[in-house]
Scaffold this motif. Sequence first.
Motif, PDB file in Angstrom:
ATOM      1  N   GLN A 155      43.097  14.616  -0.657  1.00 12.28           N
ATOM      2  CA  GLN A 155      42.277  14.530  -1.860  1.00 12.28           C
ATOM      3  C   GLN A 155      42.443  15.772  -2.740  1.00 12.28           C
ATOM      4  OE1 GLN A 155      38.234  13.442  -1.171  1.00 12.28           O
ATOM      5  NE2 GLN A 155      37.635  13.802  -3.276  1.00 12.28           N
ATOM      6  N   SER A 165      48.956  19.369 -14.078  1.00  9.65           N
ATOM      7  CA  SER A 165      49.756  18.784 -15.157  1.00  9.65           C
ATOM      8  C   SER A 165      48.982  18.826 -16.472  1.00  9.65           C
ATOM      9  CB  SER A 165      50.180  17.355 -14.809  1.00  9.65           C
ATOM     10  OG  SER A 165      49.042  16.549 -14.626  1.00  9.65           O
ATOM     11  N   ARG A 166      47.653  18.700 -16.397  1.00 11.37           N
ATOM     12  CA  ARG A 166      46.851  18.751 -17.628  1.00 11.37           C
ATOM     13  C   ARG A 166      46.733  20.167 -18.172  1.00 11.37           C
ATOM     14  NH1 ARG A 166      45.844  14.433 -14.859  1.00 11.37           N
ATOM     15  NH2 ARG A 166      45.275  12.511 -15.919  1.00 11.37           N
ATOM     16  N   ALA A 169      49.986  20.886 -19.856  1.00 11.84           N
ATOM     17  CA  ALA A 169      50.089  20.222 -21.162  1.00 11.84           C
ATOM     18  C   ALA A 169      49.247  20.976 -22.195  1.00 11.84           C
ATOM     19  CB  ALA A 169      49.633  18.769 -21.052  1.00 11.84           C
ATOM     20  N   ALA A 170      48.052  21.417 -21.784  1.00 10.00           N
ATOM     21  CA  ALA A 170      47.188  22.175 -22.697  1.00 10.00           C
ATOM     22  C   ALA A 170      47.835  23.522 -23.049  1.00 10.00           C
ATOM     23  CB  ALA A 170      45.810  22.387 -22.064  1.00 10.00           C
ATOM     24  N   THR A 182      40.100  28.053 -29.692  1.00  7.40           N
ATOM     25  CA  THR A 182      39.822  26.671 -29.285  1.00  7.40           C
ATOM     26  C   THR A 182      40.855  26.194 -28.277  1.00  7.40           C
ATOM     27  OG1 THR A 182      39.405  26.440 -31.632  1.00  7.40           O
ATOM     28  CG2 THR A 182      39.118  24.473 -30.274  1.00  7.40           C
ATOM     29  N   ALA A 185      40.349  27.731 -24.897  1.00  5.60           N
ATOM     30  CA  ALA A 185      39.214  27.125 -24.201  1.00  5.60           C
ATOM     31  C   ALA A 185      39.605  25.769 -23.632  1.00  5.60           C
ATOM     32  CB  ALA A 185      38.026  26.982 -25.156  1.00  5.60           C
ATOM     33  N   ALA A 186      40.507  25.064 -24.335  1.00  5.13           N
ATOM     34  CA  ALA A 186      40.959  23.767 -23.827  1.00  5.13           C
ATOM     35  C   ALA A 186      41.847  23.944 -22.599  1.00  5.13           C
ATOM     36  CB  ALA A 186      41.708  23.002 -24.918  1.00  5.13           C
ATOM     37  N   ALA A 189      39.389  24.785 -19.559  1.00  4.36           N
ATOM     38  CA  ALA A 189      38.572  23.677 -19.053  1.00  4.36           C
ATOM     39  C   ALA A 189      39.120  23.104 -17.745  1.00  4.36           C
ATOM     40  CB  ALA A 189      38.487  22.575 -20.108  1.00  4.36           C
ATOM     41  N   TRP A 190      40.410  23.294 -17.474  1.00  5.03           N
ATOM     42  CA  TRP A 190      41.016  22.732 -16.245  1.00  5.03           C
ATOM     43  C   TRP A 190      40.985  23.720 -15.092  1.00  5.03           C
ATOM     44  CZ3 TRP A 190      41.465  17.788 -17.064  1.00  5.03           C
ATOM     45  CH2 TRP A 190      41.585  17.358 -18.396  1.00  5.03           C
TER      46      TRP A 190
ATOM     47  N   LEU B 108      38.965  15.034 -23.323  1.00  5.72           N
ATOM     48  CA  LEU B 108      40.163  15.881 -23.328  1.00  5.72           C
ATOM     49  C   LEU B 108      41.212  15.240 -22.425  1.00  5.72           C
ATOM     50  CD1 LEU B 108      38.816  19.546 -23.018  1.00  5.72           C
ATOM     51  CD2 LEU B 108      39.593  18.348 -25.068  1.00  5.72           C
ATOM     52  N   PRO B 110      45.111  16.078 -22.335  1.00  7.78           N
ATOM     53  CA  PRO B 110      46.303  16.720 -22.897  1.00  7.78           C
ATOM     54  C   PRO B 110      47.585  15.945 -22.637  1.00  7.78           C
ATOM     55  CG  PRO B 110      45.386  18.026 -21.083  1.00  7.78           C
ATOM     56  CD  PRO B 110      44.391  16.964 -21.404  1.00  7.78           C
ATOM     57  N   LEU B 111      47.617  15.162 -21.523  1.00 10.99           N
ATOM     58  CA  LEU B 111      48.838  14.397 -21.249  1.00 10.99           C
ATOM     59  C   LEU B 111      49.012  13.265 -22.262  1.00 10.99           C
ATOM     60  CD1 LEU B 111      48.739  14.174 -17.344  1.00 10.99           C
ATOM     61  CD2 LEU B 111      50.091  15.716 -18.760  1.00 10.99           C
ATOM     62  N   PRO B 116      40.795  19.150 -28.256  1.00  8.39           N
ATOM     63  CA  PRO B 116      39.442  19.258 -28.814  1.00  8.39           C
ATOM     64  C   PRO B 116      39.352  18.793 -30.263  1.00  8.39           C
ATOM     65  CG  PRO B 116      40.061  21.283 -27.678  1.00  8.39           C
ATOM     66  CD  PRO B 116      41.284  20.419 -27.692  1.00  8.39           C
ATOM     67  N   LEU B 144      38.286  13.642 -13.541  1.00  6.97           N
ATOM     68  CA  LEU B 144      38.839  14.976 -13.783  1.00  6.97           C
ATOM     69  C   LEU B 144      38.747  15.321 -15.271  1.00  6.97           C
ATOM     70  CD1 LEU B 144      40.491  17.290 -12.379  1.00  6.97           C
ATOM     71  CD2 LEU B 144      42.525  16.111 -13.204  1.00  6.97           C
ATOM     72  N   GLU B 145      39.123  14.370 -16.123  1.00 11.29           N
ATOM     73  CA  GLU B 145      39.126  14.624 -17.564  1.00 11.29           C
ATOM     74  C   GLU B 145      37.707  14.676 -18.133  1.00 11.29           C
ATOM     75  OE1 GLU B 145      41.859  11.598 -18.953  1.00 11.29           O
ATOM     76  OE2 GLU B 145      43.571  12.924 -18.627  1.00 11.29           O
ATOM     77  N   ALA B 148      36.366  18.114 -17.176  1.00 12.18           N
ATOM     78  CA  ALA B 148      36.932  19.206 -17.974  1.00 12.18           C
ATOM     79  C   ALA B 148      36.322  19.184 -19.372  1.00 12.18           C
ATOM     80  CB  ALA B 148      38.450  19.069 -18.051  1.00 12.18           C
ATOM     81  N   LEU B 151      32.916  20.713 -19.184  1.00 10.84           N
ATOM     82  CA  LEU B 151      33.010  22.160 -19.060  1.00 10.84           C
ATOM     83  C   LEU B 151      33.338  22.800 -20.417  1.00 10.84           C
ATOM     84  CD1 LEU B 151      33.092  24.350 -16.760  1.00 10.84           C
ATOM     85  CD2 LEU B 151      35.554  24.244 -17.028  1.00 10.84           C
ATOM     86  N   TYR B 152      34.263  22.176 -21.127  1.00  8.29           N
ATOM     87  CA  TYR B 152      34.651  22.676 -22.442  1.00  8.29           C
ATOM     88  C   TYR B 152      33.439  22.675 -23.378  1.00  8.29           C
ATOM     89  CZ  TYR B 152      37.070  23.144 -26.889  1.00  8.29           C
ATOM     90  OH  TYR B 152      37.471  23.585 -28.121  1.00  8.29           O
ATOM     91  N   GLN B 156      31.508  25.716 -25.445  1.00  4.35           N
ATOM     92  CA  GLN B 156      31.348  25.698 -26.898  1.00  4.35           C
ATOM     93  C   GLN B 156      29.876  25.792 -27.296  1.00  4.35           C
ATOM     94  OE1 GLN B 156      34.207  25.734 -28.937  1.00  4.35           O
ATOM     95  NE2 GLN B 156      35.006  26.068 -26.881  1.00  4.35           N
ATOM     96  N   GLY B 183      35.542  10.662  -1.767  1.00  8.14           N
ATOM     97  CA  GLY B 183      35.179  11.606  -2.825  1.00  8.14           C
ATOM     98  C   GLY B 183      33.716  11.484  -3.212  1.00  8.14           C
TER      99      GLY B 183
END
Lengths: 375, 195
Positions: A155, A165-166, A169-170, A182, A185-186, A189-190, B108, B110-111, B116, B144-145, B148, B151-152, B156, B183
């Motif tokens: 898990q 991976s995110r 990408a960010a 900004t 901060a993005a 977040a991960w 969010l 990103p992939l 934002p 997960l997204e 995040a 959290l973002y 802010q 989980g």
Amino acid sequence: MPVSAPPARLRTFALQTFRNVTTAELTLPSEGIVVVGDNGQGKSNLVEAIGYLRLLRSGRGARDRDCIQHGAAAFHLSASLEGVTATRVTAAVDRQGRKKVTLDGREPERLTEALDALPSVTFSPRDVDLVAGGPQERRRYLDITLALTSPRYLQALRHYRAALSRRNAALREAARTGGSTTDLAAVAAWEPALAQHGATLITERQAWVRSRSAEFVARCAAIGETATTGLRYAGTFAEDASAESLLEALQRQRALDVRRGLTQTGPHRDDLALTLDGHDLRVVGSAGQQRTAAIVLRLLEAATHQGATGVMPLLLLDDPFAELDRGRTERILALLDGIGDGQHLVCVPRADEIPTRFTRLARWTVRAGAFAPAA
Amino acid sequence: MSAIDELITELSRLPTIGRKSAMRLTYHLLRQPAAQSRKLAEALVALVERVRPCDTCFNLTEAAQCAICVDARRDRQVICVVEEASDIASIERTGEYRGVYHVLGGRLAPLDGIGPSHLTIVPLVSRVMQAGAREVIVATNPTLEGDATALYLSEQLRASGATVSRLARGLPMGGDLEYADGGTIVQALAARRAI
């Protein structure tokens, strides 16, 4: 731990249009079989196909579609088993990339439920890459060994990879736009998810190394290694693998990571250090010494599976003793016996290369992808 | 392209509708009274012409502001943030929530190239500041997204002084432990409460 549980046994195994095997159906006695065939006839493809029902992908790292025979639309694998939860396991993949796995006729809700459906460990001459290759080979070894024996590890690994991976990408997006507050901060977040799951991965890997390093040394010596071998976890967080420490490092590295467009710290950069008299086995080890260490890692993989689940995996020996002297080979086989009476599938190019203790196993031959019981 | 083919193509673009279902629907529309089919067409036109995002919360509305934002009984000091407007209906059905909403328009990812700036985060922050909201409840999905994104948002909103909270997660009501995934059980154990 039910040490006395019976080993996983493969009773029948059928393949259809898997690489050079158009169709084959094998029956296996409890002790296993020997497959004799020249190189390039299909021995390794059989081993790969059986191994497919463990990871639900090629253990050689091949893409699914590359396992489908030229001109065929899909491959099908089907196994009947003993000593495991589901006694009938099938897998099929078509050219569109659709994968269907069934356990006792039922399709599991998630593919991960079918992982390790047919437990096996493959020994092959390619294993030398485990020792001589880059750190990614050894991380893959650790990930597979631990993910199949610890649900917590599996898990954490899934979440870690998704978050990584995110974040990457960010990072690339931040690099493209010049790294505004900004954007940073993005990226941030991960990081808590990465730190939390990354800490789990490192902690479990370290615990595994602690519990197995003495065994690694002892087994290398038992095979005939006279220099002192060593097994150690190497990574930035070897001293403090807490989520807090990972999070702090990710924060500290953020600006640098933006410039590189990559997350440069964490368990995805760590290594399993193998040593010979304190030096890197990759650099100072002879070919024979590296082969020995690789075989011992496979032995540990089987022992870890048996320790965690009580089930001895099927041992797939794909001509692993080629070029090893007879004494070394016999000592390795004695060690194999020592970890349990598992079922063996032994592949050799010629009948006179069958190790003595396997000469009594039922024999099959393979020629141009066609398997037949030996006369 | 014929009118029939055109409609089949358009219908099969819809989620859960394949080409076969699209054909069946098209022929059904041809068989039923023309007035009925015309009503459907008018409803579709009205949908795209009249529905728009609320100026305040980005919920779907036909006026400048949605029904929830204009409702004087709603507590404007509490703002619940959701990913999509359709999530509001789920929370409203409970009848338990008396605050207002804010629709992010996604999370969010990103992939998928969603950062934002693609979400209504800047309007949310200025709204919280202006209203002097005391609490922002982040109800993004427990993925997960979604996590995040939550959290973002909390980062802010740090300067706003509002309490930022996240919906609890764990076992579903009336659910069976046997069918819960690992989980969820781990989360439920971590968030256990004394009774």
